[in-house]
Design a protein around this motif. Sequence first.
Motif, PDB file in Angstrom:
ATOM      1  N   GLU A 323     -44.023 -35.280 -16.013  1.00 49.16           N
ATOM      2  CA  GLU A 323     -42.999 -35.605 -17.006  1.00 49.16           C
ATOM      3  C   GLU A 323     -42.292 -34.344 -17.495  1.00 49.16           C
ATOM      4  OE1 GLU A 323     -42.456 -38.142 -21.174  1.00 49.16           O
ATOM      5  OE2 GLU A 323     -44.459 -37.814 -20.346  1.00 49.16           O
ATOM      6  N   LYS A 324     -43.067 -33.310 -17.789  1.00 50.64           N
ATOM      7  CA  LYS A 324     -42.485 -32.070 -18.305  1.00 50.64           C
ATOM      8  C   LYS A 324     -41.537 -31.417 -17.303  1.00 50.64           C
ATOM      9  CE  LYS A 324     -46.502 -31.017 -21.220  1.00 50.64           C
ATOM     10  NZ  LYS A 324     -47.680 -30.111 -21.388  1.00 50.64           N
ATOM     11  N   GLY A 325     -41.938 -31.414 -16.032  1.00 51.62           N
ATOM     12  CA  GLY A 325     -41.123 -30.740 -15.015  1.00 51.62           C
ATOM     13  C   GLY A 325     -40.303 -31.682 -14.164  1.00 51.62           C
ATOM     14  N   PHE A 326     -40.067 -32.888 -14.653  1.00 53.01           N
ATOM     15  CA  PHE A 326     -39.376 -33.914 -13.865  1.00 53.01           C
ATOM     16  C   PHE A 326     -38.037 -33.416 -13.328  1.00 53.01           C
ATOM     17  CE2 PHE A 326     -36.406 -37.422 -13.422  1.00 53.01           C
ATOM     18  CZ  PHE A 326     -37.139 -38.354 -12.702  1.00 53.01           C
ATOM     19  N   ILE A 327     -37.830 -33.583 -12.030  1.00 48.68           N
ATOM     20  CA  ILE A 327     -36.545 -33.264 -11.402  1.00 48.68           C
ATOM     21  C   ILE A 327     -35.822 -34.562 -11.033  1.00 48.68           C
ATOM     22  CG2 ILE A 327     -35.397 -32.181  -9.425  1.00 48.68           C
ATOM     23  CD1 ILE A 327     -37.738 -30.195  -9.325  1.00 48.68           C
ATOM     24  N   ARG A 328     -36.498 -35.383 -10.224  1.00 47.32           N
ATOM     25  CA  ARG A 328     -35.933 -36.686  -9.862  1.00 47.32           C
ATOM     26  C   ARG A 328     -37.046 -37.568  -9.285  1.00 47.32           C
ATOM     27  NH1 ARG A 328     -34.242 -33.468  -5.535  1.00 47.32           N
ATOM     28  NH2 ARG A 328     -34.813 -34.264  -3.448  1.00 47.32           N
ATOM     29  N   ALA A 329     -36.730 -38.835  -9.154  1.00 46.70           N
ATOM     30  CA  ALA A 329     -37.644 -39.784  -8.518  1.00 46.70           C
ATOM     31  C   ALA A 329     -36.965 -40.331  -7.270  1.00 46.70           C
ATOM     32  CB  ALA A 329     -37.983 -40.924  -9.475  1.00 46.70           C
ATOM     33  N   GLU A 330     -37.703 -40.404  -6.175  1.00 49.42           N
ATOM     34  CA  GLU A 330     -37.199 -41.044  -4.967  1.00 49.42           C
ATOM     35  C   GLU A 330     -37.796 -42.447  -4.921  1.00 49.42           C
ATOM     36  OE1 GLU A 330     -37.845 -38.500  -1.592  1.00 49.42           O
ATOM     37  OE2 GLU A 330     -36.097 -37.289  -2.138  1.00 49.42           O
ATOM     38  N   VAL A 331     -36.930 -43.449  -5.028  1.00 55.53           N
ATOM     39  CA  VAL A 331     -37.351 -44.825  -5.283  1.00 55.53           C
ATOM     40  C   VAL A 331     -36.954 -45.757  -4.144  1.00 55.53           C
ATOM     41  CG1 VAL A 331     -37.159 -46.775  -6.879  1.00 55.53           C
ATOM     42  CG2 VAL A 331     -37.099 -44.427  -7.768  1.00 55.53           C
ATOM     43  N   VAL A 332     -37.923 -46.600  -3.758  1.00 52.59           N
ATOM     44  CA  VAL A 332     -37.643 -47.677  -2.806  1.00 52.59           C
ATOM     45  C   VAL A 332     -38.189 -48.976  -3.408  1.00 52.59           C
ATOM     46  CG1 VAL A 332     -37.962 -48.564  -0.467  1.00 52.59           C
ATOM     47  CG2 VAL A 332     -37.976 -46.091  -0.864  1.00 52.59           C
ATOM     48  N   PRO A 333     -37.378 -50.014  -3.574  1.00 51.00           N
ATOM     49  CA  PRO A 333     -37.911 -51.305  -4.037  1.00 51.00           C
ATOM     50  C   PRO A 333     -38.988 -51.797  -3.072  1.00 51.00           C
ATOM     51  CG  PRO A 333     -35.524 -51.298  -4.147  1.00 51.00           C
ATOM     52  CD  PRO A 333     -35.919 -50.063  -3.394  1.00 51.00           C
ATOM     53  N   PHE A 334     -40.003 -52.470  -3.594  1.00 52.86           N
ATOM     54  CA  PHE A 334     -41.129 -52.910  -2.773  1.00 52.86           C
ATOM     55  C   PHE A 334     -40.685 -53.681  -1.537  1.00 52.86           C
ATOM     56  CE2 PHE A 334     -43.918 -56.512  -1.736  1.00 52.86           C
ATOM     57  CZ  PHE A 334     -45.032 -55.821  -1.264  1.00 52.86           C
ATOM     58  N   GLU A 335     -39.788 -54.632  -1.709  1.00 54.50           N
ATOM     59  CA  GLU A 335     -39.351 -55.471  -0.584  1.00 54.50           C
ATOM     60  C   GLU A 335     -38.711 -54.622   0.515  1.00 54.50           C
ATOM     61  OE1 GLU A 335     -38.643 -55.972  -3.724  1.00 54.50           O
ATOM     62  OE2 GLU A 335     -39.710 -57.839  -4.218  1.00 54.50           O
ATOM     63  N   TYR A 359     -33.038 -43.166 -15.287  1.00 52.94           N
ATOM     64  CA  TYR A 359     -33.389 -44.364 -14.522  1.00 52.94           C
ATOM     65  C   TYR A 359     -34.510 -45.135 -15.207  1.00 52.94           C
ATOM     66  CZ  TYR A 359     -35.123 -47.414 -10.834  1.00 52.94           C
ATOM     67  OH  TYR A 359     -35.538 -48.509 -10.114  1.00 52.94           O
ATOM     68  N   GLU A 360     -34.307 -46.440 -15.361  1.00 53.85           N
ATOM     69  CA  GLU A 360     -35.309 -47.321 -15.954  1.00 53.85           C
ATOM     70  C   GLU A 360     -36.151 -47.923 -14.839  1.00 53.85           C
ATOM     71  OE1 GLU A 360     -34.961 -51.435 -18.354  1.00 53.85           O
ATOM     72  OE2 GLU A 360     -34.037 -49.726 -19.399  1.00 53.85           O
ATOM     73  N   MET A 361     -37.431 -47.581 -14.823  1.00 55.99           N
ATOM     74  CA  MET A 361     -38.317 -48.009 -13.747  1.00 55.99           C
ATOM     75  C   MET A 361     -38.414 -49.528 -13.681  1.00 55.99           C
ATOM     76  SD  MET A 361     -39.980 -46.369 -11.393  1.00 55.99           S
ATOM     77  CE  MET A 361     -40.290 -44.762 -12.112  1.00 55.99           C
ATOM     78  N   GLN A 362     -38.477 -50.048 -12.456  1.00 50.75           N
ATOM     79  CA  GLN A 362     -38.575 -51.485 -12.238  1.00 50.75           C
ATOM     80  C   GLN A 362     -39.940 -51.845 -11.655  1.00 50.75           C
ATOM     81  OE1 GLN A 362     -35.920 -53.619 -13.178  1.00 50.75           O
ATOM     82  NE2 GLN A 362     -35.323 -51.648 -14.091  1.00 50.75           N
ATOM     83  N   ASP A 363     -40.411 -53.019 -11.997  1.00 57.73           N
ATOM     84  CA  ASP A 363     -41.674 -53.494 -11.450  1.00 57.73           C
ATOM     85  C   ASP A 363     -41.583 -53.547  -9.924  1.00 57.73           C
ATOM     86  OD1 ASP A 363     -44.327 -54.733 -11.617  1.00 57.73           O
ATOM     87  OD2 ASP A 363     -43.323 -56.545 -10.930  1.00 57.73           O
ATOM     88  N   GLY A 364     -42.554 -52.937  -9.244  1.00 59.79           N
ATOM     89  CA  GLY A 364     -42.577 -52.970  -7.788  1.00 59.79           C
ATOM     90  C   GLY A 364     -41.936 -51.776  -7.118  1.00 59.79           C
ATOM     91  N   ASP A 365     -41.323 -50.883  -7.890  1.00 60.70           N
ATOM     92  CA  ASP A 365     -40.751 -49.682  -7.282  1.00 60.70           C
ATOM     93  C   ASP A 365     -41.846 -48.876  -6.591  1.00 60.70           C
ATOM     94  OD1 ASP A 365     -38.150 -50.144  -8.046  1.00 60.70           O
ATOM     95  OD2 ASP A 365     -38.177 -48.769  -9.743  1.00 60.70           O
ATOM     96  N   VAL A 366     -41.555 -48.418  -5.367  1.00 58.07           N
ATOM     97  CA  VAL A 366     -42.432 -47.467  -4.681  1.00 58.07           C
ATOM     98  C   VAL A 366     -41.794 -46.098  -4.852  1.00 58.07           C
ATOM     99  CG1 VAL A 366     -43.600 -46.865  -2.532  1.00 58.07           C
ATOM    100  CG2 VAL A 366     -43.046 -49.267  -3.024  1.00 58.07           C
ATOM    101  N   VAL A 367     -42.522 -45.165  -5.429  1.00 55.69           N
ATOM    102  CA  VAL A 367     -41.917 -43.951  -5.957  1.00 55.69           C
ATOM    103  C   VAL A 367     -42.614 -42.690  -5.474  1.00 55.69           C
ATOM    104  CG1 VAL A 367     -41.154 -42.780  -8.063  1.00 55.69           C
ATOM    105  CG2 VAL A 367     -41.401 -45.260  -8.066  1.00 55.69           C
ATOM    106  N   GLU A 368     -41.817 -41.639  -5.299  1.00 52.73           N
ATOM    107  CA  GLU A 368     -42.339 -40.282  -5.169  1.00 52.73           C
ATOM    108  C   GLU A 368     -41.590 -39.426  -6.178  1.00 52.73           C
ATOM    109  OE1 GLU A 368     -42.872 -36.562  -2.034  1.00 52.73           O
ATOM    110  OE2 GLU A 368     -42.119 -38.488  -1.317  1.00 52.73           O
ATOM    111  N   PHE A 369     -42.330 -38.708  -7.036  1.00 53.71           N
ATOM    112  CA  PHE A 369     -41.712 -37.884  -8.060  1.00 53.71           C
ATOM    113  C   PHE A 369     -41.617 -36.432  -7.585  1.00 53.71           C
ATOM    114  CE2 PHE A 369     -43.635 -41.323 -10.641  1.00 53.71           C
ATOM    115  CZ  PHE A 369     -42.501 -41.766 -11.289  1.00 53.71           C
ATOM    116  N   LEU A 370     -40.471 -35.827  -7.823  1.00 51.40           N
ATOM    117  CA  LEU A 370     -40.295 -34.399  -7.583  1.00 51.40           C
ATOM    118  C   LEU A 370     -40.245 -33.700  -8.926  1.00 51.40           C
ATOM    119  CD1 LEU A 370     -39.126 -35.885  -4.988  1.00 51.40           C
ATOM    120  CD2 LEU A 370     -37.883 -33.753  -4.577  1.00 51.40           C
ATOM    121  N   PHE A 371     -41.016 -32.633  -9.075  1.00 51.25           N
ATOM    122  CA  PHE A 371     -41.081 -31.944 -10.361  1.00 51.25           C
ATOM    123  C   PHE A 371     -41.289 -30.450 -10.119  1.00 51.25           C
ATOM    124  CE2 PHE A 371     -45.403 -32.667  -9.121  1.00 51.25           C
ATOM    125  CZ  PHE A 371     -46.154 -31.668  -9.700  1.00 51.25           C
ATOM    126  N   SER A 372     -40.916 -29.672 -11.119  1.00 53.91           N
ATOM    127  CA  SER A 372     -41.107 -28.224 -11.060  1.00 53.91           C
ATOM    128  C   SER A 372     -42.367 -27.859 -11.812  1.00 53.91           C
ATOM    129  CB  SER A 372     -39.905 -27.491 -11.669  1.00 53.91           C
ATOM    130  OG  SER A 372     -39.731 -27.889 -13.037  1.00 53.91           O
TER     131      SER A 372
END
Length: 373
Positions: A323-335, A359-372
């Motif tokens: 959270e502190k070093g958040f850069i971006r999230a790479e998101v793919v909907p589950f389906e 970005y407001e997270m959605q139920d079922g998002d498959v995510v990879e977070f990039l952070f510093s």
Amino acid sequence: MSLSVGIVGLPNVGKSTLFNALTRKQQAAAENYPFCTIEPNTSIVEVKDPRLEELAKIDNPAQIIRATVEFTDIAGLVKGASKGEGLGNKFLANIRECDAILHVVRCFENDDIIHVQEGGNKSAPIDPVGDAQVIETELVLADMEQLQRRYEKVRKEAQAKPPLRPEADACAALLKHLEEGKSVRSFPRAEGDPILKVIAELKFLTDKPVIYCANVSDDDVTGEGNAHVAALREYAASQNAEAVVICAQIEADLAGLSDAEAKEFLESYGLSESSLDRTIALAYRTLGLASYFTSGPKESRAWTFRRGWKAPRCAGVIHTDFEKGFIRAEVVPFEEYVKHGGTAGARAAGSLRPEGKEYEMQDGDVVEFLFSK
């Protein structure tokens, strides 16, 4: 984060039997006498989510980690608990620490089980709505007593400190609401109302979300045509609450069975799935919780967040550094993740999206977070 649910109800309605089933362990006594449960029993239960199995088929992870719910079996309540009857204050204190309430109500006939609500008279008629109202009334009375103390304190202070008058007026309005037998959760409120501070600080018992659980017998597993279940459902609707039907004894009998044995056992009753799994999932949703996923060779995992949370806060569920070093999230909907066979396929198909701090997270998002770091 984990949801904490307190299992409440009158003595002998099947609370401890349900708890045993929920935890798949015989950790709570289930005897036919009042107050067999004195110390709260607590256990962590996994939330069944078939989406994790789908992710595992794609990524072949070393392990699957599910979201969890914490269940606490709380001692049976009787009329007068708000004044210390039975286990009174101890019971109420235990509920206060829970996020939501699973209110178990007896909806089956059995002359061998004491109906404590009627003074132990085994021939007393079953009255699910009356039983539910006993507990609701005790919770309202306990909230009234707590609010009355706050109101008297603020009212006196407001005489010398005018800025406190709005809070005093708000307390008076809520007190009148409770005196009418209504719950705190049904009290109208808006952003900025002075009563919000009071509600947050006092953790009112009747402000907690509630799910009514109709406990039926093993020859009535669906509850269809059961007048007791119908009455409880109608009552739950009047309280803007959910109601579920469950046979605690059948679910307890499932404990210890293999998946194949459990499937066969349920099918013998004409059931396709455990009603406990549905109840756990309902409890999860009742507090506005949802899951996003991370998935790869190491693990496929469900992470719990509250609906409305933005990406950085959701990243903090994994680790505060995210959270502190958040850069971006790479998101793919589950389906889309399933459709394209994982991250690489989703990226190639243009289904993977980079999302920023808003970005407001959605139920079922498959995510990879990039952070510093």
